[in-house]
Design an enzyme around this catalytic site. Sequence first.
Site, PDB file in Angstrom:
ATOM      1  CE  LYS A 148      -0.237  -0.160   5.062  1.00 20.23           C
ATOM      2  NZ  LYS A 148      -1.070  -0.556   6.214  1.00 20.23           N
ATOM      3  CE1 TYR A 154      10.320  32.934   3.757  1.00 17.25           C
ATOM      4  CE2 TYR A 154      10.576  30.555   3.576  1.00 17.25           C
ATOM      5  CZ  TYR A 154      10.255  31.780   3.009  1.00 17.25           C
ATOM      6  OH  TYR A 154       9.861  31.848   1.704  1.00 17.25           O
TER       7      TYR A 154
END
Length: 372
Positions: A47, A269
């Site tokens: 999966k 930042y």
Amino acid sequence: MTAARSATLVRPRVGHGPRLEIDLDAVAANTRLLARRASGALMAVVKADGFGHGAAQVARTARTNGASWLGVTSIDEAAALRRAGLDAPMLSWLNPVDADFAGAIAGGVDLAVPSLAHLDAVQRAGTAARIHLHVDTGMARDGATLEDWPALCRLARRAELAGRARVVGVMGHLGCADVPDDPENAAGRKRFVWALEVARRSGLRPPLRHLAATASTLTDPLSHHTLSRVGAGLVGIDPSRTTVLRPAMTLTAPVVAVRSVRAGTPVGYGGTWSAPRRTHLALLPLGYADGLPRITSGRASVQLSGRRCPVVGRISMDQVVVDAGDRAPELGETATVFGPGRTGEPTVAEWASWADTIEHEIVTGIGARVAR
Ligand SMILES: *Cc1c(COP(=O)(O)O)cnc(C)c1O
């Protein structure tokens, strides 16, 4: 300029940006180890694109190294594997009631049935489906509740007698198997045995009885029954931390810029980190959109020329800055973000601990623009 024309001018140059490499030999070795440990057969759970490692290639490798079954969550994932040429027995276990059950049956995909509504929908899909009744063995997640289980077995048997379904399996799942001595494991096993007995008394004779995932396959033989569903272990993750497996994923990125900065230079930042001394900063072209969790800012490191170098300042969406220290890295030099750890590079397990999460979330989170 038209889009078509610019597309011919700008060719993707795979291998010149961030890059994910998958070691299929590691997947093969892990599969063989798991197949030896399992008392029954092995289902390779691929999966989420094979836990981010490429569903089809992990499935193929597992199939040739001891896995007889393939397992996925959705019918769409199963269909993609069929299109990729994988014709092994396959199970899909989590679908909405209006999923394409007819398509799955036509593709020879077995279906988990977790409720009466799903049983109904699967029967209405036409040709008799091969189904695995799914019981909730203690997670309150997917699977029928213990209250609903007797009715589900009774009606599934009725469907079987009417030729509208064949119950080939019963499945459960353990929620605490990563802690082998958690008493909840024995409790879950008991619920599963009870569920099998109810199925038997309803006249069902499912040859496939499966409860164990990777952790229980490695630590709890009483949970094995006739089939183990293993996903994480294939790609080198052992949730029980009892067994040495081989991590299969390596993430690298080239240095795209280098600068020398003075002490006190703020980075990124918010300027959350400033150079404590004169140093060299290297820029890597990957960030949280590529799967580096932003929360690891200030904790993470990468390997450059054989040395660990800290990630400094905030991780941006597309880029990250690394403190390379006294030595100026070469432009284009390859940084290893994580790998198996054999030469001192960070591992997925380290990234997971920096991000306060599990390895699964790191390996399934690598962004689509990273070249495979
Ligand atoms: C993901 C999953 C598995 C595989 O679990 P691992 O711990 O990764 O081996 C097995 N069964 C179900 C129902 C799952 O969702």
